[in-house]
Design a protein around this motif. Sequence first.
Motif, short mmCIF file in Angstrom:
data_model
loop_
_atom_site.label_atom_id
_atom_site.label_comp_id
_atom_site.label_asym_id
_atom_site.label_seq_id
_atom_site.Cartn_x
_atom_site.Cartn_y
_atom_site.Cartn_z
N ILE A 124 0.87 -1.18 0.00
CA ILE A 124 0.00 0.00 0.00
C ILE A 124 0.90 1.23 0.00
N ARG A 125 0.65 2.13 -0.93
CA ARG A 125 1.49 3.32 -1.02
C ARG A 125 1.34 4.19 0.23
N ILE A 126 2.47 4.63 0.75
CA ILE A 126 2.42 5.50 1.92
C ILE A 126 2.52 6.94 1.45
N THR A 127 1.41 7.60 1.33
CA THR A 127 1.44 9.01 0.95
C THR A 127 1.60 9.83 2.22
N PRO A 128 2.11 11.06 2.09
CA PRO A 128 2.23 11.92 3.28
C PRO A 128 0.89 12.07 4.00
N GLN A 129 -0.19 12.18 3.20
CA GLN A 129 -1.51 12.32 3.81
C GLN A 129 -1.84 11.09 4.66
N ARG A 130 -1.58 9.91 4.06
CA ARG A 130 -1.87 8.67 4.76
C ARG A 130 -1.13 8.60 6.07
N TYR A 131 0.15 8.95 5.98
CA TYR A 131 1.00 8.92 7.17
C TYR A 131 0.41 9.84 8.25
N ALA A 132 0.05 11.05 7.80
CA ALA A 132 -0.45 12.04 8.75
C ALA A 132 -1.77 11.60 9.39
N ILE A 133 -2.64 10.98 8.57
CA ILE A 133 -3.93 10.53 9.10
C ILE A 133 -3.71 9.43 10.13
N LEU A 134 -2.82 8.50 9.78
CA LEU A 134 -2.53 7.39 10.68
C LEU A 134 -1.93 7.91 11.99
N GLU A 135 -0.99 8.83 11.85
CA GLU A 135 -0.32 9.40 13.01
C GLU A 135 -1.33 10.11 13.91
N TYR A 136 -2.22 10.86 13.26
CA TYR A 136 -3.23 11.59 14.03
C TYR A 136 -4.11 10.61 14.82
N LEU A 137 -4.49 9.53 14.17
CA LEU A 137 -5.34 8.54 14.83
C LEU A 137 -4.63 7.88 16.00
N VAL A 138 -3.35 7.58 15.81
CA VAL A 138 -2.61 6.91 16.87
C VAL A 138 -2.45 7.84 18.06
N GLU A 139 -2.18 9.12 17.75
CA GLU A 139 -1.86 10.04 18.85
C GLU A 139 -3.10 10.63 19.49
N SER A 140 -4.19 10.56 18.75
CA SER A 140 -5.41 11.14 19.28
C SER A 140 -5.98 10.21 20.35
N LYS A 141 -6.19 10.74 21.52
CA LYS A 141 -6.75 9.91 22.58
C LYS A 141 -8.26 9.83 22.44
N MET A 142 -8.79 10.74 21.62
CA MET A 142 -10.21 10.72 21.35
C MET A 142 -10.48 9.73 20.23
N HIS A 143 -11.72 9.64 19.84
CA HIS A 143 -12.04 8.84 18.67
C HIS A 143 -12.57 9.79 17.63
N PRO A 144 -11.66 10.32 16.80
CA PRO A 144 -12.07 11.41 15.91
C PRO A 144 -13.01 10.94 14.81
N THR A 145 -13.83 11.85 14.34
CA THR A 145 -14.62 11.59 13.13
C THR A 145 -13.73 11.95 11.95
N ALA A 146 -14.14 11.54 10.75
CA ALA A 146 -13.37 11.86 9.55
C ALA A 146 -13.21 13.38 9.45
N ASP A 147 -14.27 14.08 9.83
CA ASP A 147 -14.26 15.53 9.76
C ASP A 147 -13.24 16.14 10.72
N ASP A 148 -13.17 15.57 11.93
CA ASP A 148 -12.17 16.05 12.91
C ASP A 148 -10.77 15.95 12.32
N ILE A 149 -10.52 14.80 11.69
CA ILE A 149 -9.18 14.55 11.15
C ILE A 149 -8.90 15.51 10.00
N TYR A 150 -9.92 15.67 9.15
CA TYR A 150 -9.79 16.59 8.02
C TYR A 150 -9.44 17.99 8.51
N LYS A 151 -10.18 18.46 9.51
CA LYS A 151 -9.94 19.81 10.03
C LYS A 151 -8.55 19.91 10.64
#
Length: 162
Positions: free
Chosen positions: A18-45
Amino acid sequence: MNRTVVNDSIEKMKNANIRITPQRYAILEYLVESKMHPTADDIYKALADRFPNMSAATVYNNLRLFVKIGFVKELAYGDASSRFDFSNTQHYHAICESCGKIVDLYYPVLDDVEMVAENLTGFQVSHHRMEVYGICPECQEKGVQKEDIDDGAEAAGHHHHH
């Protein structure tokens, strides 16, 4: 510790071609570090500044991909604003019926649930989930009580003032 979790996941994606795009990396990182359970919109913002030309659809499609490969669970609690939860461990959720906050609950003993279920029912169990509902400590401090939560069973004409 989070760094290794992110890198492990990136490794797994590379192995799955699976290609690792900078966006993908950032989304994954955000999810891992977020202690909340973000919605797609939270992550987008949260990432909009770093990736001004990334669309909300991109975020959503990447989340879908992560869900498909099993890194992320989609918590669809009956509404459109699904929350996403990075999970490399089986865990459960406690959900506040007052403010809707979702808190992770780790209880390793429950890992046997699937085995027990298979033995008792003969099912091939694919997964299970457990949700615990109640009032979170913050809401309790504000004076919300279990009894205040409307379960629809109360007599009509009984109004809550929020």
